[in-house]
Design a protein around this motif. Structure first.
Motif, PDB file in Angstrom:
ATOM      1  N   LEU A 169       0.760  -1.087   0.073  1.00 27.36           N
ATOM      2  CA  LEU A 169       0.092   0.053  -0.148  1.00 27.36           C
ATOM      3  C   LEU A 169       0.578   1.151  -0.024  1.00 27.36           C
ATOM      4  O   LEU A 169       0.371   2.425  -0.236  1.00 27.36           O
ATOM      5  N   LEU A 170       2.196   1.096   0.232  1.00 26.49           N
ATOM      6  CA  LEU A 170       2.945   2.274   0.237  1.00 26.49           C
ATOM      7  C   LEU A 170       4.431   1.750  -0.026  1.00 26.49           C
ATOM      8  O   LEU A 170       4.664   0.544  -0.235  1.00 26.49           O
ATOM      9  N   PHE A 171       5.117   2.624  -0.993  1.00 21.37           N
ATOM     10  CA  PHE A 171       6.532   2.203  -1.320  1.00 21.37           C
ATOM     11  C   PHE A 171       7.608   2.487  -0.323  1.00 21.37           C
ATOM     12  O   PHE A 171       7.308   3.430   0.735  1.00 21.37           O
ATOM     13  N   PRO A 172       8.599   1.766  -0.110  1.00 17.33           N
ATOM     14  CA  PRO A 172       9.650   1.957   0.859  1.00 17.33           C
ATOM     15  C   PRO A 172      10.251   3.234   0.520  1.00 17.33           C
ATOM     16  O   PRO A 172      10.327   3.924  -0.469  1.00 17.33           O
ATOM     17  N   LEU A 173      10.614   4.025   1.846  1.00 15.77           N
ATOM     18  CA  LEU A 173      11.406   5.205   1.698  1.00 15.77           C
ATOM     19  C   LEU A 173      12.882   4.654   1.157  1.00 15.77           C
ATOM     20  O   LEU A 173      13.430   3.513   1.301  1.00 15.77           O
ATOM     21  N   PRO A 174      13.550   5.578   0.134  1.00 19.37           N
ATOM     22  CA  PRO A 174      14.825   5.265  -0.136  1.00 19.37           C
ATOM     23  C   PRO A 174      15.740   4.888   0.644  1.00 19.37           C
ATOM     24  O   PRO A 174      15.952   5.912   1.544  1.00 19.37           O
ATOM     25  N   SER A 175      16.567   3.743   0.487  1.00 21.81           N
ATOM     26  CA  SER A 175      17.473   3.580   1.587  1.00 21.81           C
ATOM     27  C   SER A 175      18.509   4.683   1.759  1.00 21.81           C
ATOM     28  O   SER A 175      19.019   4.762   3.050  1.00 21.81           O
ATOM     29  N   VAL A 176      18.978   4.973   0.709  1.00 17.00           N
ATOM     30  CA  VAL A 176      19.945   6.273   0.915  1.00 17.00           C
ATOM     31  C   VAL A 176      19.506   7.519   1.469  1.00 17.00           C
ATOM     32  O   VAL A 176      20.408   8.119   2.308  1.00 17.00           O
ATOM     33  N   GLU A 177      18.462   7.892   1.570  1.00 16.78           N
ATOM     34  CA  GLU A 177      17.806   8.873   2.079  1.00 16.78           C
ATOM     35  C   GLU A 177      17.645   8.494   3.687  1.00 16.78           C
ATOM     36  O   GLU A 177      18.068   9.343   4.518  1.00 16.78           O
ATOM     37  N   ILE A 178      17.349   7.377   4.056  1.00 16.97           N
ATOM     38  CA  ILE A 178      17.413   6.926   5.614  1.00 16.97           C
ATOM     39  C   ILE A 178      18.934   7.073   6.005  1.00 16.97           C
ATOM     40  O   ILE A 178      19.131   7.415   7.131  1.00 16.97           O
ATOM     41  N   LYS A 179      19.865   6.614   5.041  1.00 19.45           N
ATOM     42  CA  LYS A 179      21.300   6.512   5.619  1.00 19.45           C
ATOM     43  C   LYS A 179      21.716   7.933   5.872  1.00 19.45           C
ATOM     44  O   LYS A 179      22.396   8.242   7.019  1.00 19.45           O
ATOM     45  N   ASN A 180      21.351   8.945   4.908  1.00 18.51           N
ATOM     46  CA  ASN A 180      21.612  10.303   5.115  1.00 18.51           C
ATOM     47  C   ASN A 180      20.886  10.923   6.192  1.00 18.51           C
ATOM     48  O   ASN A 180      21.684  11.846   6.842  1.00 18.51           O
ATOM     49  N   ASN A 181      19.645  10.783   6.567  1.00 16.03           N
ATOM     50  CA  ASN A 181      18.829  11.393   7.430  1.00 16.03           C
ATOM     51  C   ASN A 181      18.326  10.374   8.110  1.00 16.03           C
ATOM     52  O   ASN A 181      17.196   9.852   8.146  1.00 16.03           O
ATOM     53  N   PRO A 182      18.936   9.848   9.208  1.00 13.86           N
ATOM     54  CA  PRO A 182      18.362   8.847  10.261  1.00 13.86           C
ATOM     55  C   PRO A 182      16.973   9.222  11.095  1.00 13.86           C
ATOM     56  O   PRO A 182      16.168   8.637  11.447  1.00 13.86           O
ATOM     57  N   ASN A 183      16.635  10.494  10.863  1.00 13.47           N
ATOM     58  CA  ASN A 183      15.368  11.120  11.279  1.00 13.47           C
ATOM     59  C   ASN A 183      14.288  10.636  10.558  1.00 13.47           C
ATOM     60  O   ASN A 183      13.145  10.844  10.872  1.00 13.47           O
ATOM     61  N   LEU A 184      14.281  10.163   9.424  1.00 13.05           N
ATOM     62  CA  LEU A 184      13.486   9.487   8.717  1.00 13.05           C
ATOM     63  C   LEU A 184      12.992   8.181   9.059  1.00 13.05           C
ATOM     64  O   LEU A 184      11.602   7.842   8.646  1.00 13.05           O
ATOM     65  N   ARG A 185      13.772   7.452  10.051  1.00 11.71           N
ATOM     66  CA  ARG A 185      13.066   6.335  10.492  1.00 11.71           C
ATOM     67  C   ARG A 185      11.856   6.342  11.253  1.00 11.71           C
ATOM     68  O   ARG A 185      11.745   7.583  11.994  1.00 11.71           O
ATOM     69  N   PRO A 186      11.206   5.200  11.410  1.00 16.49           N
ATOM     70  CA  PRO A 186      11.461   3.981  10.792  1.00 16.49           C
ATOM     71  C   PRO A 186      10.991   3.917   9.237  1.00 16.49           C
ATOM     72  O   PRO A 186      10.035   4.616   8.829  1.00 16.49           O
ATOM     73  N   GLN A 187      11.532   2.865   8.745  1.00 17.23           N
ATOM     74  CA  GLN A 187      11.087   2.665   7.131  1.00 17.23           C
ATOM     75  C   GLN A 187       9.652   2.267   7.378  1.00 17.23           C
ATOM     76  O   GLN A 187       9.063   1.704   8.482  1.00 17.23           O
ATOM     77  N   ASN A 188       9.311   2.201   6.163  1.00 22.14           N
ATOM     78  CA  ASN A 188       7.698   1.807   6.255  1.00 22.14           C
ATOM     79  C   ASN A 188       7.412   0.204   6.177  1.00 22.14           C
ATOM     80  O   ASN A 188       8.265  -0.629   5.933  1.00 22.14           O
TER      81      ASN A 188
END
Length: 511
Positions: A489-508
């Motif tokens: 129902l959702l796409f994952p957040l790009p892994s590189v974005e989470i690596k660059n910005n840990p504030n985006l966690r948790p992943q979908n």
């Protein structure tokens, strides 16, 4: 006409980034040609260049995503209505098999492309108001165009990724929210509707044949947003179906918009930015040509002036066969598909033994009988058509009032009349709703819409039964082992974005 977005926008972006810190001048003389954020945005031409750069950013949809693939393919591969004839691109194949994750290049490109649109529109919205002297009417229009484009980008983002960072001001490395957290979906939708309602009052013309944002485009997008908010995941129900119906009706009853009499007009250069085309992504071969033509052609079957025919994104046979008997949209080279074409683009007609997408086919670039193709495509890419507005109204009015009214039937039957299939009448609320859904699947196919219908409805069209399955558990007709799950129902957040910005966690969920 075309919105001729020249290289001004790119120069603007480079200038602001590269020259932003300035430099020491020989003999301390001030160079008036040195552009900085402080010296730019000072004359009306700067405002025009800035909004042109924002329009240019929307073309990321046609940008490449590895070998034989462009970003637009992502939204088609996950619907079960498209397949590929090339096996070289693993990211494309993973989307087709629903085995993608945050490493997928197309998933990453959509995120980056949409935030590039937002970054540029944020600059316009912050900087253009201070430009003086400047015509007040044109200034307001530029700001309205920017707010529409920002809403357009966030509408994609929130439907693709769910909670996303809500950034509404230009960012630098010293910005306090340079590493933002994700904003709740409901607040993102509030920003979208706020931007669109502001754009409604920006003095935009109802139509704009140059390709710029018009008032009709603003109201049409707002109707789409309300329809989505009425469904999942916000599930706001009847009140928002009413908002969607009212807003789409404003477009339907305005002058200038309507269905083209022929499906050929949908991909005719002479009909761009007018009539049925409410908003399109602009292409002009001398500036930035349409790069999707080769991707949509059969895989090296020599039916075009192009030498690189890729077959990257083509229809499934099951979906093609699901159109009603006699439906003009399924007729070879007259509707949305072709099953034969001319050798080399302009020679002898030959059968292709499979359906391909004719809806986006550039006859001038590819060629036609007796006329060689130019291999230079000016064809725009559709984002909002009047046909979608009609179907939005029909669905929303039926849900808001509990039964379809005369105008809802007429909206639906206009689509069916053009397709030369029987008109409908006397249906229950549920039967009418499913009839509208079927028309959405068939009329709006391969325009990046079907996936979002699947998500907001939690339903998927079943080509075999002509009915609708629940989203979770639906198996693709031509790949029964490919089954939709809740995580899709959702796409994952790009892994590189989470690596660059840990504030985006948790992943979908599920990734």
């Amino acid at each position: 006409m075309k919105l001729n977005i020249k290289y001004t926008g790119k120069i603007l972006l480079v200038a602001l980034v590269v020259l932003g810190t300035g430099c020491k001048k020989f003999l301390e003389e001030k160079d008036p040609s040195n552009l900085t954020p402080e010296t730019y945005y000072t004359i009306p031409e700067h405002g025009e260049a800035a909004i042109a750069a924002a329009y240019a950013q929307t073309r990321f949809i046609g940008n490449g995503a590895g070998i034989f693939v462009a970003n637009f393919s992502m939204l088609e591969m996950v619907t079960g209505t498209a397949r590929t004839e090339t096996g070289q691109n693993s990211d494309l194949n993973n989307l087709l098999g629903l085995s993608f994750n945050g490493e997928n290049l197309l998933v990453r490109n959509w995120w980056a492309g949409l935030y590039n649109v937002i970054a540029q529109t944020n600059l316009v919205i912050e900087k253009v108001p201070a430009i003086n002297p400047m015509d007040a009417t044109r200034k307001a229009q530029i700001l309205g165009e920017a707010r529409f484009l920002r809403a357009w980008a966030y509408f994609y983002l929130v439907r693709l990724y769910g909670d996303v960072p809500l950034i509404t001001t230009p960012q630098t490395a010293t910005s306090p929210d340079f590493y933002p957290t994700r904003t709740g979906t409901e607040l993102v939708y509030k920003q979208i509707t706020d931007d669109l309602t502001a754009a409604e009052e920006a003095g935009l013309p109802w139509q704009d044949a140059s390709g710029r944002v018009s008032k009709g485009a603003v109201k049409s997008l707002l109707s789409k947003v309300y329809l989505t908010m009425a469904g999942q995941p916000l599930n706001k129900g009847a009140a928002y179906y009413k908002l969607a119906a009212d807003k789409s009706l404003e477009v339907m009853t305005s002058s200038g918009y309507g269905l083209f009499p022929s499906y050929a007009d949908l991909h005719s250069l002479s009909q761009e930015n007018k009539g049925e085309h409410i908003f399109q992504i602009q292409y002009l071969a001398t500036v930035s040509g349409n790069p999707m033509q080769q991707l949509l052609l059969p895989n090296f079957k020599n039916v075009s002036a192009y030498s690189d025919e890729m077959g990257s994104t083509v229809p499934t046979t099951k979906f093609y066969q699901s159109f009603e008997a006699g439906d003009l949209r399924a007729k070879d080279r007259e509707g949305f598909f072709y099953t034969s074409y001319y050798t080399g683009g302009n020679g002898e007609l030959k059968a292709l033994n499979a359906p391909y997408i004719f809806k986006h086919f550039d006859v001038v670039a590819n060629g036609t009988l007796g006329t060689a193709g130019t291999t230079q495509s000016d064809l725009n890419w559709p984002q909002i058509r009047f046909a979608e507005v009609l179907l939005t109204y029909a669905e929303a009015q039926n849900r808001a009032d509990g039964t379809p009214n005369i105008a809802a039937y007429e909206a639906l039957n206009k689509i069916r009349r053009r397709a030369l299939i029987p008109e409908l009448s006397g249906l229950s609320q549920t039967a009418f709703e499913e009839a509208v859904w079927r028309e959405r699947w068939h009329e709006l196919c391969y325009e990046g819409i079907t996936w979002f219908d699947m998500v907001r409805l939690r339903k998927v069209y079943n080509e075999s039964t002509n009915g609708f399955d629940n989203f979770v558990g639906h198996a693709f007709a031509e790949s029964p082992s490919t089954v939709l799950a809740e995580k899709h129902l959702l796409f994952p957040l790009p892994s590189v974005e989470i690596k660059n910005n840990p504030n985006l966690r948790p992943q979908n969920l599920g990734y």
